[in-house]
Scaffold this motif. Structure first.
Motif, PDB file in Angstrom:
ATOM      1  N   PHE A  39      39.385  37.290  35.322  1.00  0.00           N
ATOM      2  CA  PHE A  39      40.550  37.629  35.798  1.00  0.00           C
ATOM      3  C   PHE A  39      40.754  39.059  35.553  1.00  0.00           C
ATOM      4  N   VAL A  40      41.123  39.752  36.559  1.00  0.00           N
ATOM      5  CA  VAL A  40      41.210  41.378  36.479  1.00  0.00           C
ATOM      6  C   VAL A  40      42.785  41.570  36.977  1.00  0.00           C
ATOM      7  N   LEU A  65      40.412  51.300  39.277  1.00  0.00           N
ATOM      8  CA  LEU A  65      39.334  50.433  39.538  1.00  0.00           C
ATOM      9  C   LEU A  65      37.916  50.973  39.948  1.00  0.00           C
ATOM     10  N   GLU A  66      38.106  52.011  40.866  1.00  0.00           N
ATOM     11  CA  GLU A  66      36.649  52.540  41.180  1.00  0.00           C
ATOM     12  C   GLU A  66      35.981  53.413  40.083  1.00  0.00           C
ATOM     13  N   PHE A  67      36.670  53.793  39.071  1.00  0.00           N
ATOM     14  CA  PHE A  67      35.915  54.517  38.030  1.00  0.00           C
ATOM     15  C   PHE A  67      35.476  53.270  36.791  1.00  0.00           C
ATOM     16  N   LEU A  68      35.829  52.335  36.778  1.00  0.00           N
ATOM     17  CA  LEU A  68      35.634  51.447  35.924  1.00  0.00           C
ATOM     18  C   LEU A  68      34.607  50.498  36.460  1.00  0.00           C
ATOM     19  N   ILE A  69      34.568  50.383  37.756  1.00  0.00           N
ATOM     20  CA  ILE A  69      33.316  49.436  38.393  1.00  0.00           C
ATOM     21  C   ILE A  69      32.064  50.223  38.566  1.00  0.00           C
ATOM     22  N   ASN A  77      33.068  50.202  33.016  1.00  0.00           N
ATOM     23  CA  ASN A  77      33.365  49.207  32.089  1.00  0.00           C
ATOM     24  C   ASN A  77      32.167  48.002  32.456  1.00  0.00           C
ATOM     25  N   LYS A  78      31.371  47.565  31.418  1.00  0.00           N
ATOM     26  CA  LYS A  78      30.290  46.703  31.644  1.00  0.00           C
ATOM     27  C   LYS A  78      30.705  45.298  32.015  1.00  0.00           C
ATOM     28  N   GLN A 102      38.199  46.478  47.678  1.00  0.00           N
ATOM     29  CA  GLN A 102      37.509  47.809  47.462  1.00  0.00           C
ATOM     30  C   GLN A 102      36.462  47.310  46.343  1.00  0.00           C
ATOM     31  N   ALA A 103      36.541  46.460  45.654  1.00  0.00           N
ATOM     32  CA  ALA A 103      35.499  45.981  44.717  1.00  0.00           C
ATOM     33  C   ALA A 103      34.241  45.225  45.443  1.00  0.00           C
ATOM     34  N   HIS A 104      34.788  44.556  46.287  1.00  0.00           N
ATOM     35  CA  HIS A 104      33.526  44.072  47.211  1.00  0.00           C
ATOM     36  C   HIS A 104      32.870  45.295  48.066  1.00  0.00           C
TER      37      HIS A 104
END
Length: 133
Positions: A39-40, A65-69, A77-78, A102-104
């Protein structure tokens, strides 16, 4: 000169809904502590401090978000390198819908948006943890 906005919130939302499915609160409550789900929480720190968080949720403010992905980014972030389903949530479900889209688009294969966001979680007696900034 006034700007001419060519795509508004309604169009952005319709596009995102073509890509990202909602997870109903009943299902979210059942799976939030399951090993196959992450859960994010994309809300800002002030929101989390004021209202609490879902226990065990990963904190990822929407602006990061984009930086951590991105695994090439120094702040990656792993948690985003796992073969899991990522359930994004915000206050009411719109920011998290955009975040999940965006993550997708960045390559996360399995993303969902928690329908109704944290407000729906709280209204349906979901577990809440108090946090401090």
């Amino acid at each position: 000169m006034a700007q001419n906005i060519t795509k508004g919130i309604q169009a952005l939302t319709e596009e995102a809904r073509l890509i990202v499915a909602d997870m109903l609160i009943e299902d979210a409550k059942r799976f939030y502590n399951h090993d196959d789900y992450v859960f994010v929480d994309v809300r800002e720190a002030e929101e989390r401090a004021k209202l609490g968080v879902i226990p065990g949720a990963f904190t990822c403010p929407r602006g990061m978000l984009e930086f951590l992905i991105d695994p090439q980014c120094p702040v990656h972030n792993k948690i985003f390198n796992q073969d899991k389903t990522y359930v994004f949530y915000c206050a009411h479900g719109l920011r998290s819908l955009y975040a999940a889209k965006q993550a997708h688009e960045m390559g996360l294969a399995s993303v969902l948006n928690m329908a109704g966001g944290f407000a729906a979680w709280k209204d349906n007696a979901g577990s809440i943890e108090v946090v401090t900034i």
